[in-house]
Scaffold this motif. Structure first.
Motif, PDB file in Angstrom:
ATOM      1  N   SER A 241       9.376 -64.647   1.331  1.00  0.00           N
ATOM      2  CA  SER A 241       9.028 -66.059   1.325  1.00  0.00           C
ATOM      3  C   SER A 241       9.766 -66.786   2.429  1.00  0.00           C
ATOM      4  CB  SER A 241       9.394 -66.663  -0.025  1.00  0.00           C
ATOM      5  OG  SER A 241      10.697 -66.289  -0.355  1.00  0.00           O
ATOM      6  N   PRO A 242       9.032 -67.215   3.431  1.00  0.00           N
ATOM      7  CA  PRO A 242       9.667 -68.078   4.424  1.00  0.00           C
ATOM      8  C   PRO A 242      10.208 -69.325   3.728  1.00  0.00           C
ATOM      9  CG  PRO A 242       7.521 -67.380   5.172  1.00  0.00           C
ATOM     10  CD  PRO A 242       7.643 -66.948   3.754  1.00  0.00           C
ATOM     11  N   PHE A 243      11.223 -69.879   4.318  1.00  0.00           N
ATOM     12  CA  PHE A 243      11.977 -70.906   3.607  1.00  0.00           C
ATOM     13  C   PHE A 243      11.746 -72.245   4.277  1.00  0.00           C
ATOM     14  CE2 PHE A 243      16.257 -72.913   2.919  1.00  0.00           C
ATOM     15  CZ  PHE A 243      15.961 -73.293   1.629  1.00  0.00           C
ATOM     16  N   ILE A 244      11.099 -73.131   3.549  1.00  0.00           N
ATOM     17  CA  ILE A 244      10.926 -74.483   4.075  1.00  0.00           C
ATOM     18  C   ILE A 244      11.783 -75.406   3.216  1.00  0.00           C
ATOM     19  CG2 ILE A 244       9.318 -76.345   4.547  1.00  0.00           C
ATOM     20  CD1 ILE A 244       7.179 -73.996   4.620  1.00  0.00           C
TER      21      ILE A 244
ATOM     22  N   GLY B  79      13.827 -67.105   6.494  1.00  0.00           N
ATOM     23  CA  GLY B  79      13.953 -67.176   5.045  1.00  0.00           C
ATOM     24  C   GLY B  79      15.392 -67.413   4.654  1.00  0.00           C
ATOM     25  N   ASP B  80      16.038 -66.339   4.275  1.00  0.00           N
ATOM     26  CA  ASP B  80      17.410 -66.467   3.783  1.00  0.00           C
ATOM     27  C   ASP B  80      18.356 -67.042   4.827  1.00  0.00           C
ATOM     28  OD1 ASP B  80      16.576 -65.476   1.447  1.00  0.00           O
ATOM     29  OD2 ASP B  80      17.342 -63.439   1.734  1.00  0.00           O
ATOM     30  N   TYR B  81      18.108 -66.721   6.101  1.00  0.00           N
ATOM     31  CA  TYR B  81      19.089 -67.107   7.105  1.00  0.00           C
ATOM     32  C   TYR B  81      18.576 -68.223   8.010  1.00  0.00           C
ATOM     33  CZ  TYR B  81      21.403 -63.057   5.324  1.00  0.00           C
ATOM     34  OH  TYR B  81      22.005 -62.190   4.473  1.00  0.00           O
ATOM     35  N   LEU B  82      17.773 -69.114   7.438  1.00  0.00           N
ATOM     36  CA  LEU B  82      17.223 -70.198   8.243  1.00  0.00           C
ATOM     37  C   LEU B  82      18.334 -71.085   8.799  1.00  0.00           C
ATOM     38  CD1 LEU B  82      14.623 -71.666   9.145  1.00  0.00           C
ATOM     39  CD2 LEU B  82      14.955 -73.174   7.213  1.00  0.00           C
TER      40      LEU B  82
ATOM     41  N   LEU C 200      28.765 -64.972   7.469  1.00  0.00           N
ATOM     42  CA  LEU C 200      28.024 -65.228   8.702  1.00  0.00           C
ATOM     43  C   LEU C 200      28.199 -66.672   9.145  1.00  0.00           C
ATOM     44  CD1 LEU C 200      25.896 -64.257  10.776  1.00  0.00           C
ATOM     45  CD2 LEU C 200      24.159 -65.024   9.189  1.00  0.00           C
TER      46      LEU C 200
ATOM     47  N   LYS D 179      17.689 -71.403  -6.179  1.00  0.00           N
ATOM     48  CA  LYS D 179      16.561 -70.687  -5.604  1.00  0.00           C
ATOM     49  C   LYS D 179      15.292 -71.033  -6.364  1.00  0.00           C
ATOM     50  CE  LYS D 179      17.452 -66.459  -3.085  1.00  0.00           C
ATOM     51  NZ  LYS D 179      17.794 -65.065  -3.156  1.00  0.00           N
TER      52      LYS D 179
ATOM     53  N   LEU E 200      23.858 -70.699   1.390  1.00  0.00           N
ATOM     54  CA  LEU E 200      24.626 -70.672   2.637  1.00  0.00           C
ATOM     55  C   LEU E 200      25.455 -71.932   2.813  1.00  0.00           C
ATOM     56  CD1 LEU E 200      22.114 -69.072   5.117  1.00  0.00           C
ATOM     57  CD2 LEU E 200      24.021 -68.038   3.948  1.00  0.00           C
TER      58      LEU E 200
ATOM     59  N   PHE F 266      20.368 -74.209   0.735  1.00  0.00           N
ATOM     60  CA  PHE F 266      19.937 -73.242   1.743  1.00  0.00           C
ATOM     61  C   PHE F 266      20.219 -71.814   1.282  1.00  0.00           C
ATOM     62  CE2 PHE F 266      20.193 -77.073   4.234  1.00  0.00           C
ATOM     63  CZ  PHE F 266      19.064 -76.984   5.012  1.00  0.00           C
ATOM     64  N   ARG F 267      19.758 -71.534   0.088  1.00  0.00           N
ATOM     65  CA  ARG F 267      19.918 -70.208  -0.502  1.00  0.00           C
ATOM     66  C   ARG F 267      21.377 -69.750  -0.510  1.00  0.00           C
ATOM     67  NH1 ARG F 267      14.417 -67.186   1.543  1.00  0.00           N
ATOM     68  NH2 ARG F 267      13.037 -68.534   0.385  1.00  0.00           N
TER      69      ARG F 267
END
Lengths: 169, 516
Positions: B10-13, A134-137, B140, B516, B78, B75-76
């Motif tokens: 929610s998995p992220f596609i 999710g967030d860290y894909l 990260l 998002k 990132l 990517f949210r």
């Protein structure tokens, strides 16, 4: 109880960490490091971070440390790295082994007949998986590239010199 | 069942809009895969891999233009895309393509057949890391991409396995890198512990709240400066640089001189910019001490690099110290990013750094290419062996002279304009920044001596050696670089317009929710 355990673990970590830094013998250092890592795992258990504690034990205390010891055994030809087991060491080892075995048997016997499913709603592993996809894909996928590149680099450096063999077909 | 789903979240596609921002990196990853499968189809593995890598780099360069203008967080949060990231990625990919061309022209024959796939995988992997270093503000991701940039570089530095100096350099590089990156990750983990978030934009915002500045913050910032200073090779984290440059092949040294340092500078620029803008560019304990630290770091780095360059007899060591000095100039400009009352000086400084990097790229590529040519023909890296180059290889000597003059910062070359802009930005702000201008000025005069010594050896000494032959490609690259230095000076106005937005970096705070 928790406080007492905390101080025991903290003392273990601190003392063995000093041992890691002070010891001049690499095998002794590795053993001290083992106690440090185990102590940290114990602290994780006290914090209810079971997953982290298990990972700490498996990856660090288990995998990495064994790797270090193997590396020492395979490369270090100094006599100091050898083990000559003395009789009293055997006795101590047997005693510790017996204590460990009895503790394991006792704890297995004391288990409730059937483990109750955790109703608290906390599934750390499930949440970890969801976070990774999710967030860290992006970092998750990026790590695979890092590992691929690093593996190829390591393989290149470890690759033997084939020049001699190739020169004479 | 529904409770389980709630836990999973929610998995992220990622959709196309998200992947679009990642396109240059995707092309690079595809090129890595391409390089790895190429050897199965051809006998000339090294050359084929070089071509695949070149195609990948050019493809990534083109796709940078597709990303341009689409500012935002992806990517949210990132990954951020803004003009600073786009400008750096363009420069980096262009430069790496130049390195591959240089390899084809000069280094290809020195490499054992079959080592090409590994070499280009590592090169592209490091490039991927360096390109991502410009477009993230997540702690990260920062750690991950710095490692992705560093780890392949360690192997590249020791790629000549039979070479004793190369192995030593690689080992030094690894040990130094491991030490500094562990200090950095310690700082990052403290930052996470203090503020409970990995997003640097949010951390910067909390840092700016008066009274919320923890003493541990100093450790966080020192850790960050150690980790990034190592990549920039700022004094006192510079010890690896001359040894690695000497031990590695010329192409690897050239790659590290611009790509590695530039990526770290852009990352530092973005981080410092975020901290500054969150504080409203007002003076606070954090921003003032950060500005002083960066100013002193830059001044010391520039002076140290120049002084140490005097004694060098090896061209790669000399260029290593020269690159340390140039990194120092750019770090000086970064000190403007915090602790000014409004945004304008910060934006100007960011632009000056990007401009400087753009010019620095061409002068270094040109100088290293000629060094590689001389190495290929004579097998020597000593400056003394450049003697009589003005007669033996007039074009190469002319290109080298142009690049060296540009490195000094003399007109009519772009190095002059870049340095002038940098000094002007510092001078406009008065105060203790004027001292930095003097430091850079004195250093320029100092650097004149050792750069001109090479020119003197090339034109005024002659040991009557044979004419320097060799392939045409390195000369073409060299002439192209020298020409770019002149063109960039003439077209400095349009270059200035192109990079105007460099300082307007994207703040993830403002848009993450929307994306998002």
């Amino acid at each position: 109880m928790t406080t007492v355990l905390f101080y025991i673990f903290a003392l273990l970590v601190a003392c063995s960490a000093i041992g890691v830094a002070v010891s001049r013998n690499i095998v002794r250092t590795a053993v001290c490091l083992f106690f440090t890592l185990t102590g940290v795992a114990g602290l994780y258990f006290l914090l209810n971070a079971e997953f982290l504690a298990a990972v700490q034990l498996v990856v660090y205390a288990g995998g990495t440390l064994i790797l270090i010891v193997f590396g020492v055994m395979l490369t270090n030809r100094l006599p100091s790295a050898g083990w000559d087991v003395k009789p009293w060491e055997k006795t101590v080892a047997l005693g510790i082994g017996a204590v460990l075995a009895s503790a394991l048997v006792a704890s297995i016997l004391s288990l409730p007949p059937r483990a109750q499913p955790d109703e608290s709603g906390a599934y750390p592993v499930l949440e970890l998986g969801a976070a990774l996809l999710g967030d860290y894909l992006l970092p998750f996928e990026l790590v695979s590239v890092v590992l691929l590149v690093v593996m190829i680099g390591a393989a290149y450096l470890a690759k033997g010199r084939r020049r001699n063999r190739e020169a004479q077909p | 069942m529904s409770s389980t789903l709630a836990i999973i979240g929610s998995p992220f596609i990622p959709g196309w809009d998200q992947l679009g921002a990642f396109l240059p990196e995707l092309v690079l990853v595809a090129a890595i895969v391409g390089v790895l499968i190429t050897p199965f189809f051809t006998e000339r593995r090294n050359f084929a891999c070089a071509v695949v890598a070149l195609v990948g780099l050019v493809g990534a360069f083109v796709s940078v233009f597709a990303v341009a203008g689409e500012d935002g967080a992806y990517f949210r949060g990132l990954l951020v895309s803004d003009s600073l990231a786009v400008l750096w990625k363009g420069l980096l990919l262009l430069f790496t393509a130049g390195i591959v061309l240089m390899w084809i022209g000069t280094m290809a024959e020195a490499m054992r057949e079959g080592d090409g796939p590994e070499f280009f995988t590592l090169l592209l992997g490091a490039t991927l890391g360096m390109s991502l270093m410009a477009s993230t503000t997540n702690l990260l991701m920062i750690f991950l991409v710095v490692e992705l940039a560093s780890l392949p570089s360690y192997v590249l530095a020791g790629f000549r396995k039979t070479h004793r100096l190369g192995a030593e350099a690689s080992l030094k590089y690894v040990l130094f890198g491991a030490a500094t990156s562990s200090i950095m990750v310690y700082g990052l983990s403290l930052a996470y512990g203090l503020y409970g978030t990995l997003d640097l934009a949010k951390i910067a915002e909390q840092m700016a709240v008066p009274g919320a500045q923890h003493v541990l913050l100093a450790v966080v910032l020192i850790g960050l400066i150690a980790g990034i200073g190592f990549k920039i090779s700022a004094v006192p984290f510079h010890f690896w640089c001359p040894d690695v440059f000497e031990g590695a092949h010329v192409d690897v040294a050239a790659f590290l001189s611009v790509a590695s340092k530039g990526a770290a500078l852009v990352l530092l620029l973005r981080m410092v910019m975020l901290i500054g803008s969150a504080a409203g560019f007002e003076a606070s304990a954090v921003t003032v001490s950060l500005a002083w630290t960066l100013g002193i770091l830059g001044a010391v780095t520039a002076t140290w690099g120049n002084l140490a360059a005097f004694a060098q007899t090896n061209i790669k060591r000399l260029l290593a110290y020269s690159s340390i000095a140039h990194a120092g100039y750019m770090v000086c400009a970064l000190s403007l990013l915090v602790a000014r009352r409004n945004e304008a000086p910060a934006a100007d400084a960011a632009q000056a750094v990007i401009l400087y990097l753009a010019v620095y790229l061409f002068m270094n590529l040109g100088a290293f290419t000629i060094a590689a040519l001389v190495w290929r023909q004579t097998g020597s890296e000593q400056i003394a062996d450049f003697s009589g180059l003005g007669r033996r290889a007039p074009i190469a000597a002319a290109v080298m002279t142009a690049c060296l003059f540009s490195l000094v910062g003399l007109p009519p070359l772009a190095g002059f304009a870049a340095k002038l802009v940098l000094m002007k930005v510092l001078f406009d702000n008065g105060g203790w920044w004027t001292v930095l201008v003097f430091v850079i000025g004195i250093n320029t005069v100092l650097s004149l001596y050792y750069y001109l010594r090479i020119v003197k050896v090339m034109y005024l000494q002659d040991r009557g050696e044979d004419v320097l032959g060799g392939p045409i490609l390195p000369r073409v690259i060299g002439v192209a670089c020298a020409a770019m230095l002149v063109i960039m000076l003439i077209g400095f106005g349009s270059l200035d317009r192109l990079t105007r937005d460099a300082g307007r970096i994207h703040d993830t705070n403002s848009s993450v929710a929307a994306v998002k």
